[in-house]
Scaffold this motif. Structure first.
Motif, mmCIF file in Angstrom:
data_model
loop_
_atom_site.group_PDB
_atom_site.id
_atom_site.type_symbol
_atom_site.label_atom_id
_atom_site.label_comp_id
_atom_site.label_asym_id
_atom_site.label_seq_id
_atom_site.Cartn_x
_atom_site.Cartn_y
_atom_site.Cartn_z
ATOM 1 N N VAL A 136 34.183 16.091 -4.357
ATOM 2 C CA VAL A 136 35.059 16.326 -3.206
ATOM 3 C C VAL A 136 34.238 16.688 -1.976
ATOM 4 C CG1 VAL A 136 36.891 17.800 -2.287
ATOM 5 C CG2 VAL A 136 37.028 16.978 -4.642
ATOM 6 N N GLU A 172 37.966 11.535 -1.967
ATOM 7 C CA GLU A 172 39.330 12.044 -2.100
ATOM 8 C C GLU A 172 39.722 12.079 -3.576
ATOM 9 O OE1 GLU A 172 41.296 13.240 0.216
ATOM 10 O OE2 GLU A 172 39.797 12.894 1.788
ATOM 11 N N ARG A 204 43.584 18.528 -4.212
ATOM 12 C CA ARG A 204 42.299 18.992 -4.725
ATOM 13 C C ARG A 204 42.507 19.990 -5.867
ATOM 14 N NH1 ARG A 204 37.471 22.051 -1.303
ATOM 15 N NH2 ARG A 204 36.189 22.573 -3.112
#
Length: 529
Positions: free
Chosen positions: A273, A278, A347
């Motif tokens: 990340v 992404e 995330r």
């Protein structure tokens, strides 16, 4: 001279140029050679597979001065005008932007009545025809059903089922297939040689894989890589420019998940990340790599051009992961990839998804036996009535009996591990896990675990449902993983508790009126005034 995109510059101009659509080329060529020309064609297939290009080639084949012919000359004024998009008798319409009934009437219905200006046929090419409104389809239907002799319709769509049946039944249907990695690779090699583009073969192979069967997408990716690169295109540079997950990083994630190292798994995800990837790109990279490893495990040569050393490395990694884990990894990642677009914090959600890849650990054994396990091994002496059970293939039997185990695993430990299996399935396979909620391992016969399901609905879902066999195998594999012995099987029984009849219950009714007065007189020995 203005720049022309590669996918437009190298668009197929004859049927011989079409790659990977042999069945379409053969059928159309035979029909044109025999003079069997239909008034409406329907080209169906994924994006970038040559539907619009084939429509233009067919328009040239019908109107070429040497035609109708399966091989248009591409030199006469009709062919050149169609190629440049300037022929007044070949009208293209994009239904995605012109979907209304007014556009259909203005561009097609009112125009179809007039004879061609210079060509033999007036050809209407409608791209993404499924996007037309219902009223537009109704307006188009009559013209397609009984068109003038000089009109030919060529409809193209990526979603065949959205085209009304009334339209489909009046067209000749041709299916366009996704290109194989081999075909796309050969096409890219031709363009690279013609454009003098310097590119490493691993990078070219990566582009062919990323195109997902679309020739146009492959040429677009190649052009993007050529524009962004400084000099020769390498695999590492391509991955950086296009945001592709590096194969080494994906392999590291899989190795960490396989070894059960949660800390390393989260650290690798964070590094990915931080490098600009992404969560969706990470999941896509995992899916592509898992697909490649699945083919490698079963000895299928999906990718042409891989050197023997890399093939051997892929097979070794796939064998180390194993078929069961590959299937589980792909299931978890595929579900996550489908849901990622609806997640507010992708995330943080990615971390949860990656942790689901870790192997299921058996629940820790309690220091003192729980009541449920006591019932599974030895029935309490004060219990009078035992649960009556029935099985799908056997007569009713009692589940509360002494466990006879020939395995080296203690019965109490098996019951504990079963509870851990159920909890693990809730996270990994929610449908199976929720179905097993409340079940318990009550007996063992050899290496067959007998599991009691107390709810008839749950029992029918596991034993008699449409996906019963698939669910039972999923549960068995999870149990085998927890026990560590592939010889174990599971048998399910339905438990129904029989309670003792408590008998009639005395109910004291309230007293009113004269009955109440008489009771007061008798109890307190008084006479009412």
């Amino acid at each position: 001279m203005p720049h022309l995109a590669l996918y437009r510059k190298y668009r197929s101009q004859t049927f011989g140029d079409l790659v990977g659509q042999t069945q379409v080329v053969k059928t159309l060529s035979a029909a044109l050679a025999g003079g069997r020309i239909s008034h409406a064609y329907l080209f169906v297939g994924p994006r970038g597979t040559g539907k619009t290009s084939s429509a233009r080639i067919l328009a040239k084949a019908l109107n070429c001065v040497n035609g109708p012919t399966a091989e248009p000359c591409n030199e006469c004024h009709i062919c050149t005008s169609i190629t440049s998009g300037l022929c007044p008798d070949v009208l293209e319409m994009d239904a995605a932007s012109e979907a209304g009934v007014d556009e259909v009437r203005g561009h097609i219905i009112n125009t179809a009545a007039y004879s061609p200006m210079s060509a033999r046929f007036k050809v209407f090419i409608i791209d993404e025809v499924h996007d037309l409104s219902s009223k537009a389809f109704d307006a188009l239907l009559k013209t397609i059903e009984e068109p003038p002799a000089h009109v030919v319709f060529i409809l193209a769509t990526t979603e065949f089922t959205k085209v009304p049946v009334t339209i489909r039944s009046r067209c000749q249907k041709y299916e366009f297939h996704r290109g194989s990695v081999k075909d796309i690779l050969h096409r890219l090699e031709h363009v690279v040689a013609a454009e003098n583009i310097e590119i490493d073969r691993p990078a070219l192979l990566a582009i062919a894989r990323m195109a997902d069967g679309g020739y146009r997408d492959a040429l677009t990716l190649l052009e993007q890589a050529a524009v962004l690169s400084e000099g020769r295109i390498t695999l590492q540079g391509l991955q950086t420019q296009l945001g592709i997950m590096e194969e080494e990083r994906v392999d590291s994630l899989l190795e960490a998940a396989l070894s059960g190292n949660a800390g390393e798994l989260l650290m690798l995800a964070d590094e990915a990340v931080q490098s600009g990837k992404e969560p969706r790109q990470i999941l896509e990279g995992l899916l592509r790599r898992l697909s490649e490893l699945t083919y490698a495990l079963y000895g299928t040569d999906l990718l042409e051009g891989l050197d023997p050393e890399r093939k051997a490395a892929n097979h070794a990694l796939a064998a180390r992961i194993g078929a069961q884990n590959l299937l589980r990894f792909r299931s978890v990642v595929a579900d996550a990839f489908r849901e990622v677009r609806d997640v507010g914090l992708p995330r943080l959600w990615l971390e949860v998804v990656l942790l689901r890849l870790l192997p299921t650990e058996p629940a820790p054994q309690a220091t003192a036996p729980e009541p449920a396990r006591e019932r599974a091994t030895t029935p309490p002496p004060r219990q009078q009535a035992k649960p009556a059970q029935r099985e799908a293939t056997q007569p009713p039997q009692t589940a509360e009996k002494k466990v006879s185990v020939s395995s080296s695993v203690p019965p109490s430990d098996l019951a504990t591990r079963w509870e851990g299996v159920v909890r693990g399935l809730v996270d990994r396979f929610p449908s199976a896990g929720k179905t097993l909620s409340g079940t318990r391992l009550v007996d063992v016969e050899g290496k067959t675990a007998i599991v009691e399901i107390g709810n008839e609905f749950q029992y029918n879902k596991v034993v008699k449902g449409q996906k019963a066999a698939e669910m039972q195998e999923t549960i068995r594999l999870a149990f085998v993983e927890a026990v560590g012995d592939e010889a174990w099987t599971i048998r399910y029984v339905l438990g129904r508790t029989e309670r003792e009849d408590p008998g009639p219950v005395a109910v004291e009714l309230p007293q009113q009126g004269e009955v109440l007065a008489k009771s007061v007189e008798e109890i307190f020995e008084v006479t009412p005034e």
